[in-house]
Design a protein around this motif. Structure first.
Motif, PDB file in Angstrom:
ATOM      1  N   ALA A  80       0.798  -1.171   0.020  1.00 36.36           N
ATOM      2  CA  ALA A  80      -0.023  -0.054   0.046  1.00 36.36           C
ATOM      3  C   ALA A  80       0.924   1.271   0.024  1.00 36.36           C
ATOM      4  O   ALA A  80       0.382   2.234  -0.195  1.00 36.36           O
ATOM      5  CB  ALA A  80      -0.917  -0.144   1.178  1.00 36.36           C
ATOM      6  N   ALA A  81       2.151   1.094   0.152  1.00 39.91           N
ATOM      7  CA  ALA A  81       3.016   2.132   0.265  1.00 39.91           C
ATOM      8  C   ALA A  81       3.070   3.177  -0.824  1.00 39.91           C
ATOM      9  O   ALA A  81       3.145   4.447  -0.750  1.00 39.91           O
ATOM     10  CB  ALA A  81       4.306   2.009   0.850  1.00 39.91           C
ATOM     11  N   THR A  82       3.408   2.781  -1.869  1.00 44.65           N
ATOM     12  CA  THR A  82       3.607   3.314  -3.173  1.00 44.65           C
ATOM     13  C   THR A  82       2.849   2.483  -4.394  1.00 44.65           C
ATOM     14  O   THR A  82       2.493   1.389  -4.307  1.00 44.65           O
ATOM     15  CB  THR A  82       4.938   3.561  -3.511  1.00 44.65           C
ATOM     16  OG1 THR A  82       4.939   4.495  -4.447  1.00 44.65           O
ATOM     17  CG2 THR A  82       5.550   2.464  -3.814  1.00 44.65           C
ATOM     18  N   GLY A  83       2.564   3.284  -5.510  1.00 47.27           N
ATOM     19  CA  GLY A  83       1.957   2.641  -6.587  1.00 47.27           C
ATOM     20  C   GLY A  83       2.683   3.239  -7.943  1.00 47.27           C
ATOM     21  O   GLY A  83       3.330   4.064  -7.845  1.00 47.27           O
ATOM     22  N   ILE A  84       2.071   2.676  -8.835  1.00 47.72           N
ATOM     23  CA  ILE A  84       2.812   3.245 -10.357  1.00 47.72           C
ATOM     24  C   ILE A  84       2.252   4.553 -10.561  1.00 47.72           C
ATOM     25  O   ILE A  84       3.231   5.306 -11.428  1.00 47.72           O
ATOM     26  CB  ILE A  84       2.171   2.222 -11.640  1.00 47.72           C
ATOM     27  CG1 ILE A  84       0.687   2.286 -11.671  1.00 47.72           C
ATOM     28  CG2 ILE A  84       2.686   0.839 -11.225  1.00 47.72           C
ATOM     29  CD1 ILE A  84       0.224   1.617 -12.706  1.00 47.72           C
ATOM     30  N   ARG A  85       1.338   5.183 -10.018  1.00 48.32           N
ATOM     31  CA  ARG A  85       1.035   6.651 -10.160  1.00 48.32           C
ATOM     32  C   ARG A  85       2.182   7.525  -9.698  1.00 48.32           C
ATOM     33  O   ARG A  85       2.724   8.302 -10.385  1.00 48.32           O
ATOM     34  CB  ARG A  85      -0.222   7.181  -9.569  1.00 48.32           C
ATOM     35  CG  ARG A  85      -0.549   8.562  -9.566  1.00 48.32           C
ATOM     36  CD  ARG A  85      -1.672   8.943  -8.714  1.00 48.32           C
ATOM     37  NE  ARG A  85      -2.981   8.204  -9.156  1.00 48.32           N
ATOM     38  CZ  ARG A  85      -3.955   8.989 -10.057  1.00 48.32           C
ATOM     39  NH1 ARG A  85      -3.468  10.005 -10.371  1.00 48.32           N
ATOM     40  NH2 ARG A  85      -4.754   8.138 -10.295  1.00 48.32           N
ATOM     41  N   GLU A  86       2.326   7.251  -8.540  1.00 40.92           N
ATOM     42  CA  GLU A  86       3.613   8.028  -7.886  1.00 40.92           C
ATOM     43  C   GLU A  86       4.963   7.480  -8.558  1.00 40.92           C
ATOM     44  O   GLU A  86       5.868   8.677  -8.685  1.00 40.92           O
ATOM     45  CB  GLU A  86       3.799   7.614  -6.389  1.00 40.92           C
ATOM     46  CG  GLU A  86       2.464   8.096  -5.465  1.00 40.92           C
ATOM     47  CD  GLU A  86       1.576   6.960  -5.452  1.00 40.92           C
ATOM     48  OE1 GLU A  86       0.476   7.312  -4.746  1.00 40.92           O
ATOM     49  OE2 GLU A  86       1.394   6.021  -6.267  1.00 40.92           O
ATOM     50  N   TRP A  87       4.990   6.412  -8.813  1.00 41.52           N
ATOM     51  CA  TRP A  87       6.676   6.015  -9.434  1.00 41.52           C
ATOM     52  C   TRP A  87       6.504   6.758 -10.807  1.00 41.52           C
ATOM     53  O   TRP A  87       7.691   7.366 -11.184  1.00 41.52           O
ATOM     54  CB  TRP A  87       6.670   4.523  -9.825  1.00 41.52           C
ATOM     55  CG  TRP A  87       7.933   4.077 -10.327  1.00 41.52           C
ATOM     56  CD1 TRP A  87       9.172   4.050  -9.744  1.00 41.52           C
ATOM     57  CD2 TRP A  87       8.223   3.774 -11.543  1.00 41.52           C
ATOM     58  NE1 TRP A  87       9.934   3.823 -10.480  1.00 41.52           N
ATOM     59  CE2 TRP A  87       9.600   3.529 -11.849  1.00 41.52           C
ATOM     60  CE3 TRP A  87       7.313   3.432 -12.598  1.00 41.52           C
ATOM     61  CZ2 TRP A  87      10.024   2.938 -12.993  1.00 41.52           C
ATOM     62  CZ3 TRP A  87       7.676   2.981 -13.957  1.00 41.52           C
ATOM     63  CH2 TRP A  87       9.081   2.746 -14.060  1.00 41.52           C
ATOM     64  N   LEU A  88       5.771   7.045 -11.695  1.00 45.65           N
ATOM     65  CA  LEU A  88       5.506   7.504 -13.100  1.00 45.65           C
ATOM     66  C   LEU A  88       5.727   8.955 -12.899  1.00 45.65           C
ATOM     67  O   LEU A  88       6.474   9.681 -13.491  1.00 45.65           O
ATOM     68  CB  LEU A  88       4.386   7.009 -13.658  1.00 45.65           C
ATOM     69  CG  LEU A  88       4.313   5.936 -14.354  1.00 45.65           C
ATOM     70  CD1 LEU A  88       2.804   5.455 -14.959  1.00 45.65           C
ATOM     71  CD2 LEU A  88       5.703   5.552 -15.580  1.00 45.65           C
ATOM     72  N   HIS A  89       4.985   9.543 -11.805  1.00 47.10           N
ATOM     73  CA  HIS A  89       4.966  10.973 -11.535  1.00 47.10           C
ATOM     74  C   HIS A  89       6.418  11.402 -11.261  1.00 47.10           C
ATOM     75  O   HIS A  89       6.869  12.640 -11.534  1.00 47.10           O
ATOM     76  CB  HIS A  89       4.120  11.463 -10.706  1.00 47.10           C
ATOM     77  CG  HIS A  89       2.736  11.572 -11.453  1.00 47.10           C
ATOM     78  ND1 HIS A  89       2.451  12.304 -12.524  1.00 47.10           N
ATOM     79  CD2 HIS A  89       1.774  10.862 -11.245  1.00 47.10           C
ATOM     80  CE1 HIS A  89       0.984  12.231 -13.000  1.00 47.10           C
ATOM     81  NE2 HIS A  89       0.472  11.422 -12.180  1.00 47.10           N
ATOM     82  N   ALA A  90       7.135  10.731 -10.493  1.00 48.84           N
ATOM     83  CA  ALA A  90       8.698  10.861 -10.278  1.00 48.84           C
ATOM     84  C   ALA A  90       9.618  10.617 -11.071  1.00 48.84           C
ATOM     85  O   ALA A  90      10.737  11.038 -11.171  1.00 48.84           O
ATOM     86  CB  ALA A  90       8.679  10.268  -8.895  1.00 48.84           C
ATOM     87  N   LEU A  91       9.280   9.836 -12.245  1.00 49.92           N
ATOM     88  CA  LEU A  91      10.258   9.352 -13.158  1.00 49.92           C
ATOM     89  C   LEU A  91      10.663  10.307 -14.072  1.00 49.92           C
ATOM     90  O   LEU A  91       9.879  11.377 -14.477  1.00 49.92           O
ATOM     91  CB  LEU A  91       9.359   8.278 -13.787  1.00 49.92           C
ATOM     92  CG  LEU A  91      10.375   7.307 -14.799  1.00 49.92           C
ATOM     93  CD1 LEU A  91      11.410   6.428 -13.965  1.00 49.92           C
ATOM     94  CD2 LEU A  91       9.607   6.556 -15.728  1.00 49.92           C
TER      95      LEU A  91
END
Length: 167
Positions: A80-91
């Motif tokens: 639950a800590a992180t998802g693809i949304r957060e990963w993609l927006h930080a990429l």
């Protein structure tokens, strides 16, 4: 060809699809598969294809509140800590040409609007990736399991990705 498959999974269904996609790609690519929590903070320079998969929550990519809701329904707290949304927006944008393909898992219901894969593809397009049409894989109910035949579809889709890029 080198490929990176990044997935987010609360109940294991999206992980199963990610592994099947990677299996289908294996005859044409050196594939690294990773949970989004362990994904690199940038696309490695030798990667030619990034495949991202996640569950469709509230008609899009998951958010912290939708992941918490999944935990309340039996999903893994660690996921639950992180998802693809957060990963993609930080990429950051890739430093060399790179293709992007997205998939999602979603409840098998007709006319359900929105999909995590389409939302992920919009973010990736803005980053400058070359786009491959997204695809959805179906689950029975919120927690799954996958609808029969979806893992075979995922392997075939993965194989088609590497064929498309090689050809």
């Amino acid at each position: 060809m080198r490929a990176l498959v990044v997935y987010e999974s609360m109940f294991g269904n999206t992980r199963q699809v990610a592994m099947a996609v990677a299996d289908g790609m294996a005859d044409g690519a050196d594939v690294t598969v990773t949970d989004v929590a362990d994904a690199p903070d940038r696309v490695p320079d030798d990667v030619e294809l990034v495949v991202v998969g996640g569950p469709t929550h509230a008609f899009s990519m998951s958010r912290a509140p939708t992941r918490q809701d999944a935990v309340r329904q039996g999903g893994a707290m660690a996921d639950a800590a992180t998802g693809i949304r957060e990963w993609l927006h930080a990429l950051p944008a890739p430093t060399r040409p790179c293709s992007f393909a997205a998939f999602d898992t979603r409840v098998d219901m007709p006319l359900l609007p929105g999909a995590a894969s389409r939302a992920a593809s919009r973010v990736a397009r803005k980053l400058g990736f070359s786009m491959i049409d997204p695809v959805s894989f179906l689950v029975q109910g919120y927690q799954g399991p996958l609808v029969e035949g979806q893992l075979e579809r995922a392997r075939d889709w993965g194989h088609g990705l590497t064929e498309r890029l090689a050809g």
